[in-house]
Design an enzyme around this catalytic site. Structure first.
Site, PDB file in Angstrom:
ATOM      1  N   GLU A 291      -2.419  12.498  32.361  1.00 41.04           N
ATOM      2  CA  GLU A 291      -1.480  11.469  31.906  1.00 41.04           C
ATOM      3  C   GLU A 291      -1.601  11.391  30.393  1.00 41.04           C
ATOM      4  O   GLU A 291      -2.656  11.042  29.870  1.00 41.04           O
ATOM      5  CB  GLU A 291      -1.826  10.119  32.539  1.00 41.04           C
TER       6      GLU A 291
ATOM      7  N   ASP B 299      -7.225  10.822  41.793  1.00 41.28           N
ATOM      8  CA  ASP B 299      -7.138  10.281  40.434  1.00 41.28           C
ATOM      9  C   ASP B 299      -8.522  10.314  39.793  1.00 41.28           C
ATOM     10  O   ASP B 299      -9.527  10.028  40.453  1.00 41.28           O
ATOM     11  CB  ASP B 299      -6.642   8.835  40.474  1.00 41.28           C
TER      12      ASP B 299
ATOM     13  N   ASP C  13      -6.352  10.259  34.424  1.00 39.51           N
ATOM     14  CA  ASP C  13      -5.779   9.031  33.871  1.00 39.51           C
ATOM     15  C   ASP C  13      -6.026   8.945  32.366  1.00 39.51           C
ATOM     16  O   ASP C  13      -7.105   9.293  31.878  1.00 39.51           O
ATOM     17  CB  ASP C  13      -6.427   7.832  34.579  1.00 39.51           C
TER      18      ASP C  13
ATOM     19  N   HIS D 138       3.551   5.673  40.215  1.00 43.21           N
ATOM     20  CA  HIS D 138       3.111   4.309  40.515  1.00 43.21           C
ATOM     21  C   HIS D 138       3.300   3.341  39.357  1.00 43.21           C
ATOM     22  O   HIS D 138       3.154   2.127  39.539  1.00 43.21           O
ATOM     23  CB  HIS D 138       1.632   4.329  40.900  1.00 43.21           C
ATOM     24  N   ASP D 139       3.622   3.843  38.178  1.00 42.00           N
ATOM     25  CA  ASP D 139       3.771   2.997  36.992  1.00 42.00           C
ATOM     26  C   ASP D 139       5.229   2.798  36.577  1.00 42.00           C
ATOM     27  O   ASP D 139       5.492   2.177  35.546  1.00 42.00           O
ATOM     28  CB  ASP D 139       3.031   3.616  35.801  1.00 42.00           C
TER      29      ASP D 139
END
Length: 574
Positions: A266, A102, A209, A341-342
């Site tokens: 993202e 990430d 991210d 993960h979100d």
């Protein structure tokens, strides 16, 4: 002649996302770690995975589960050391796989050395590495924030610093101050510390991210008042897709181009296709692909995640297939995913997690995802059909900062009204990030095999681990885990068709998802019943004249009927 996509390893690779805290605890302290990941690499490889994506594992106070980084060049101590991560990189490569990390560079932790210097005084050389503004004052002399922006965690986007008597901007938690990308020195420090440091250690790319939030709108103006009763307002238009964002991403790409790596960004709050194409066009030289949140965002109100809106199978089909069409005859590439993960678990959100349908639904979703064009991403536990925690999950079990803040807000605003709390818990049960963050379910022993029975895991396991776990499914031919392996094998065997093929959606009713793929000299047909009811269907006229053979399915029923959550994939060749 249709434009053919250039073949690349990162287009064909199956990506498996790991959430370090919750994957595997090797030393029985209740927290997953790097050694735990290494211990399960053979399991991941045997699944059919080519690329592993590690969620943030850097040094962090963990206010937002590692997305508040205090040192890009060090590791969160419970996870291990830099040397452990170097061993992980080597172990992954030794198994013929690749690994990405990430990249969290919109903000740092407020404990990062850069921010500690920045807030030490207005004259510090790093003062301008973050976004500081003086207070405003109303007609009564009361101190006010620089603007009315709301952060993504439902609080004002500004925090007062008593020492230097100014506010700093944070689009997320107050402990996550935004970096000032307008400062060139700051940008180059980011490139060296967060990017080159790890590329030199051999990683194969980054998931980037919040990739569209580095450039803010000049002047940081107030957002339009759309919620008059609220103190702060949704301000996405002023901090998303700003005027210099593409310049900044080209700079990042210049660094990355020195290595054989890929990026996936993202990309929140960017609904327009023309805007997205600016990021993913190969000619633009910015990102290789992005995550579009059209599908996983269904039922969530932008800027108010827990205000749930209804949606149906028609919406699911439209959003899931939207980017299949957009990348055809362009030089852009896309992603295929339903979990991360979100997000809540895909079986719970988009199919059915009741016992009689759960496995069928998981296999049906696997067939859809496995036959769509783009790079396929799987989240830990998705391959065994992990589901959301139940509605009866105690309120204190929710750990995510978004969930905790939301419950606190509801309780305070509505004076602990039990009806309001019940409604809030229903929303959390559907879309809270916590559902993806519970420990991985390895077996049916205490704590699901994540850690020993004598240890309390950092987050409680979900009770479904007794029925849903790796040990119960591995090697059992009718299990969801083994079914996923078959799907991934077929995807690789026919990559010209399933990875690169041309997509065409065929309408056969609201609850049926039917599409063809054309690649090389082959054609495939995927049909799936998205409902719990028996559905009539027929071979579409488009492929009726071809010799279609069933290559995989999750039920053997009548040719002209699909059972609840039944899916089939047919293929033909000359």
């Amino acid at each position: 002649m249709p434009l053919q996509h250039e073949h690349k390893w990162w287009k064909e690779g199956i990506v498996y996302q790991i959430y370090p805290a919750s994957f595997k605890d090797s030393n029985n302290d209740g927290i997953g770690d790097i050694a735990g990941i290494i211990s399960k690499l053979d399991y991941i490889r045997e699944l059919g995975v080519d690329i592993i994506w590690i969620s943030p594992h850097y040094k962090s106070p963990q206010v937002d589960m590692g997305y508040d980084i205090s040192d890009y060049e060090d590791i969160h101590e419970p996870y291990g050391t830099v040397e452990d991560v170097e061993m992980l990189i080597q172990a992954v490569h030794d198994r013929g796989m690749r690994i990405i990390f990430d990249l969290v560079i919109n903000h740092t932790s407020n404990l990062h050395a850069w921010f500690l210097e920045s807030r030490s005084s207005k004259s510090n050389p790093k003062r301008d590495w973050y976004i500081w503004r003086p207070a405003k004052y109303d007609e009564n002399g009361n101190r006010c924030r620089p603007n009315n922006w709301r952060s993504n965690f439902s609080e004002p986007a500004w925090t007062w610093d008593e020492n230097t008597q100014e506010y700093y901007l944070h689009l997320y938690a107050a402990e996550q101050p935004d970096l000032n990308w307008e400062n060139e020195e700051c940008r180059h420090a980011i490139y060296d510390s967060a990017i080159r440091f790890w590329l030199e250690k051999g990683i194969d790319g980054f998931r980037v991210d919040t990739v569209n939030r580095y450039s803010k709108y000049p002047g940081l103006p107030d957002a339009e008042v759309t919620q008059p009763r609220e103190e702060t307002q949704i301000a996405f238009k002023y901090f998303t897709n700003g005027p210099r964002i593409h310049e900044f991403l080209r700079e990042i790409n210049d660094v990355l181009s020195e290595y054989d790596v890929f990026t996936v960004g993202e990309l929140p709050n960017t609904p327009n296709e023309s805007d997205v194409m600016q990021y993913i066009s190969a000619q633009a030289k910015q990102l290789n692909m992005v995550f579009n949140f059209d599908t996983v965002g269904l039922g969530q109100t932008p800027g108010d995640r827990f205000r749930i809106t209804p949606y149906g199978n028609v919406d699911f089909k439209r959003e899931l297939t939207r980017w299949q069409r957009v990348i055809q005859d362009t030089d852009a590439w896309t992603t295929v995913f339903l979990e991360n993960h979100d997000q809540g678990r895909s079986i719970s959100r988009f199919a059915s997690d009741v016992p009689e349908h759960r496995v069928m639904a998981g296999k049906m979703l696997a067939m859809i995802l496995g036959t769509l064009t783009g790079t396929l991403f799987i989240y830990q536990g998705q391959e065994i059909g992990m589901i959301n925690a139940p509605l009866t999950w105690p309120v204190e079990e929710y750990k995510c900062i978004r969930s905790v803040n939301y419950l606190k807000m509801i309780s305070e605003r509505l004076n602990h009204d039990p009806t309001a709390l019940s409604k809030a818990l229903k929303a959390l049960q559907m879309v809270a990030r916590d559902h993806a963050r519970v420990p991985m379910q390895w077996d049916s022993t205490a704590n699901a095999g994540f850690c020993s029975e004598a240890v309390e895991p950092w987050m409680s396991v979900v009770g479904s681990y007794m029925e849903i776990n790796v040990a119960d499914q591995i090697g059992r031919k009718d299990s969801l885990l083994e079914f996923w392996k078959k799907v991934l094998d077929l995807r690789k065997l026919h990559k010209d068709l399933f990875v690169y093929g041309r997509f065409q959606l065929i309408e056969q009713g609201d609850d049926l998802m039917t599409f063809t793929k054309h690649g090389g000299d082959m054609t495939s047909l995927t049909v799936a019943n998205l409902s719990s009811e028996m559905k009539k269907w027929e071979i579409p006229s488009l492929v009726a004249s071809t010799d279609m053979k069933l290559i995989i399915g999750n039920m053997k029923g009548p040719m002209d009927q699909l059972g609840p959550y039944e899916g089939r994939v047919y293929i033909s060749s000359p």
